[in-house]
Design a protein around this motif. Structure first.
Motif, PDB file in Angstrom:
ATOM      1  N   PRO A 179       0.782  -1.364   0.133  1.00 53.39           N
ATOM      2  CA  PRO A 179       0.092   0.006  -0.138  1.00 53.39           C
ATOM      3  C   PRO A 179       0.744   1.247   0.139  1.00 53.39           C
ATOM      4  O   PRO A 179       0.374   2.187  -0.151  1.00 53.39           O
ATOM      5  N   ASP A 180       2.329   1.067   0.366  1.00 50.22           N
ATOM      6  CA  ASP A 180       3.051   2.259   0.558  1.00 50.22           C
ATOM      7  C   ASP A 180       3.896   2.432  -1.044  1.00 50.22           C
ATOM      8  O   ASP A 180       4.866   3.278  -0.833  1.00 50.22           O
ATOM      9  N   GLY A 181       3.513   1.571  -1.820  1.00 49.16           N
ATOM     10  CA  GLY A 181       4.287   1.534  -3.098  1.00 49.16           C
ATOM     11  C   GLY A 181       5.577   0.927  -3.232  1.00 49.16           C
ATOM     12  O   GLY A 181       6.456   1.396  -4.077  1.00 49.16           O
ATOM     13  N   VAL A 182       5.816   0.286  -2.317  1.00 53.63           N
ATOM     14  CA  VAL A 182       6.952  -0.632  -2.035  1.00 53.63           C
ATOM     15  C   VAL A 182       6.795  -2.158  -2.424  1.00 53.63           C
ATOM     16  O   VAL A 182       5.919  -2.983  -1.938  1.00 53.63           O
ATOM     17  N   ARG A 183       7.358  -2.691  -3.578  1.00 53.15           N
ATOM     18  CA  ARG A 183       7.216  -4.032  -3.914  1.00 53.15           C
ATOM     19  C   ARG A 183       8.523  -4.786  -3.429  1.00 53.15           C
ATOM     20  O   ARG A 183       9.597  -4.464  -3.431  1.00 53.15           O
ATOM     21  N   VAL A 184       8.228  -6.075  -3.005  1.00 54.28           N
ATOM     22  CA  VAL A 184       8.945  -7.077  -2.605  1.00 54.28           C
ATOM     23  C   VAL A 184       8.724  -8.389  -3.164  1.00 54.28           C
ATOM     24  O   VAL A 184       7.742  -8.959  -3.272  1.00 54.28           O
ATOM     25  N   THR A 243       4.627  -8.095  -7.212  1.00 52.51           N
ATOM     26  CA  THR A 243       5.023  -8.151  -5.908  1.00 52.51           C
ATOM     27  C   THR A 243       4.524  -9.379  -5.085  1.00 52.51           C
ATOM     28  O   THR A 243       3.497  -9.709  -5.349  1.00 52.51           O
ATOM     29  N   GLY A 244       5.390  -9.771  -4.164  1.00 51.93           N
ATOM     30  CA  GLY A 244       5.175 -10.769  -3.472  1.00 51.93           C
ATOM     31  C   GLY A 244       5.159 -12.244  -3.835  1.00 51.93           C
ATOM     32  O   GLY A 244       4.597 -13.256  -4.008  1.00 51.93           O
ATOM     33  N   GLU A 245       6.185 -12.230  -5.157  1.00 49.71           N
ATOM     34  CA  GLU A 245       6.450 -13.379  -5.930  1.00 49.71           C
ATOM     35  C   GLU A 245       7.689 -13.837  -5.582  1.00 49.71           C
ATOM     36  O   GLU A 245       8.752 -13.272  -5.347  1.00 49.71           O
ATOM     37  N   SER A 246       7.837 -15.264  -6.018  1.00 51.58           N
ATOM     38  CA  SER A 246       9.209 -16.114  -6.273  1.00 51.58           C
ATOM     39  C   SER A 246       9.397 -16.296  -7.518  1.00 51.58           C
ATOM     40  O   SER A 246       8.846 -17.118  -8.235  1.00 51.58           O
ATOM     41  N   LEU A 247      10.466 -15.695  -7.907  1.00 45.57           N
ATOM     42  CA  LEU A 247      11.094 -16.042  -9.296  1.00 45.57           C
ATOM     43  C   LEU A 247      11.999 -17.057  -9.219  1.00 45.57           C
ATOM     44  O   LEU A 247      13.128 -16.807  -8.750  1.00 45.57           O
ATOM     45  N   VAL A 248      11.879 -18.063  -9.788  1.00 46.60           N
ATOM     46  CA  VAL A 248      12.792 -19.311  -9.795  1.00 46.60           C
ATOM     47  C   VAL A 248      13.798 -19.282 -10.958  1.00 46.60           C
ATOM     48  O   VAL A 248      13.315 -19.317 -12.026  1.00 46.60           O
ATOM     49  N   VAL A 249      14.906 -19.321 -10.770  1.00 50.70           N
ATOM     50  CA  VAL A 249      15.953 -19.229 -11.812  1.00 50.70           C
ATOM     51  C   VAL A 249      16.814 -20.325 -11.578  1.00 50.70           C
ATOM     52  O   VAL A 249      17.879 -20.409 -11.051  1.00 50.70           O
ATOM     53  N   ASP A 250      16.510 -21.667 -12.175  1.00 52.35           N
ATOM     54  CA  ASP A 250      17.138 -22.811 -12.093  1.00 52.35           C
ATOM     55  C   ASP A 250      17.099 -23.837 -13.365  1.00 52.35           C
ATOM     56  O   ASP A 250      17.294 -24.948 -13.068  1.00 52.35           O
ATOM     57  N   GLY A 251      16.750 -23.302 -14.427  1.00 52.13           N
ATOM     58  CA  GLY A 251      16.947 -23.930 -15.623  1.00 52.13           C
ATOM     59  C   GLY A 251      15.952 -25.114 -15.714  1.00 52.13           C
ATOM     60  O   GLY A 251      16.056 -25.965 -16.459  1.00 52.13           O
ATOM     61  N   GLY A 252      14.977 -25.030 -14.971  1.00 57.83           N
ATOM     62  CA  GLY A 252      13.806 -25.985 -14.664  1.00 57.83           C
ATOM     63  C   GLY A 252      13.958 -27.051 -13.970  1.00 57.83           C
ATOM     64  O   GLY A 252      13.344 -28.145 -13.646  1.00 57.83           O
ATOM     65  N   MET A 253      14.907 -26.977 -13.030  1.00 61.60           N
ATOM     66  CA  MET A 253      15.380 -28.023 -12.017  1.00 61.60           C
ATOM     67  C   MET A 253      14.170 -28.422 -11.154  1.00 61.60           C
ATOM     68  O   MET A 253      13.853 -29.467 -10.704  1.00 61.60           O
TER      69      MET A 253
END
Length: 257
Positions: A179-184, A243-253
């Motif tokens: 709500p304060d404009g900060v994405r995490v 926001t509030g997301e988990s971005l997985v960078v693992d080549g599909g493992m």
């Protein structure tokens, strides 16, 4: 295409080496001014200090600050250093440690050290930056977790615990600060070629590497730049509704085993 981070100011903890170094360099190449906050200037992998490389290769403003993330005053100093460039817009909580363990033999000191760096340092790094962002024009906080924060491993009980904590802290911080404009958001790297995977967790460069890579659909280890690209996206306005997301960078493992 125009740079993605023009007019942004970023603080990167653990920015001298490994993933943090790559993130800091990529941010600078995309137009951001960068504060590198670390306990040492010299990169673990060798070479020139990251802030000197950025200064020589880009037009970005850059500063190095001695910072032990377990010390809140040090984190305050790192974020203060961003004021030289206009104030923090992006906080990358990257600093972290890893060591293999036998769960039944983990000492209290080992446990406390990993929790202090991987969890406490990230928690207060986010808090210190968020206070400035809430009082300003908002911002983006990027927390470095791991695929170990998504799956349990009996070989790395404490490490999994710290990275799982990062994942849930990210969700909770996003709910509080949105709500304060900060994405995490959180990034969960898989097997990435850094000193952590060549020395601390010796997979790359050993006989175990071949069989491990066979479990990865991409059939290769990731490079630090793969994670840096994800961090640039999450730091930029192109992810303004993320926001509030988990971005997985693992080549599909993770999701294919």
């Amino acid at each position: 295409m125009s740079p993605m981070l023009t007019d942004s100011v970023a603080v990167v903890t653990g920015g001298s080496s490994g993933l943090g170094r790559s993130i800091a360099r990529q941010f600078a190449e995309e137009g951001a001014d960068v504060v590198i906050a670390d306990v040492q200037e010299a990169p673990r992998e060798g070479g020139e200090p990251a802030h000197e490389v950025i200064e020589a290769e880009t037009d970005a403003g850059v500063a190095y600050v001695d910072c032990d993330v377990t010390n809140v005053a040090d984190l305050e100093s790192a974020v203060d250093a961003a004021e030289e460039f206009g104030g923090v817009d992006v906080m990358v909580n990257n600093a972290g440690i890893f060591h293999g363990e036998e769960f039944l033999e983990v000492s209290e000191d080992d446990y406390d050290r990993m929790m202090d760096i991987n969890v406490k340092g990230l928690y207060f790094g986010a808090q210190v930056a968020a206070r400035r962002m809430v009082d300003g024009d908002g911002g983006s906080i990027v927390n470095l977790s791991s695929v170990a924060g998504l799956e349990g491993s009996g070989d790395f009980v404490t490490y999994c615990g710290t990275k799982g904590a990062v994942r849930l802290l990210t969700y909770a911080m996003a709910a509080k600060l949105g709500p304060d404009g900060v994405r995490v958001n959180a990034i969960h790297p898989g097997l990435i070629e850094t000193t952590m995977t060549t020395e601390d967790y010796a997979i790359i460069g050993t006989e175990a590497e071949g069989s491990f890579l066979e479990s990865i659909p991409a059939r290769r280890a990731g490079q630090p730049e793969d994670v840096a690209d994800a961090a640039v996206y999450l730091a930029s306005d192109r992810s303004e509704y993320v926001t509030g997301e988990s971005l997985v960078v693992d080549g599909g493992m993770t999701n294919t085993q």
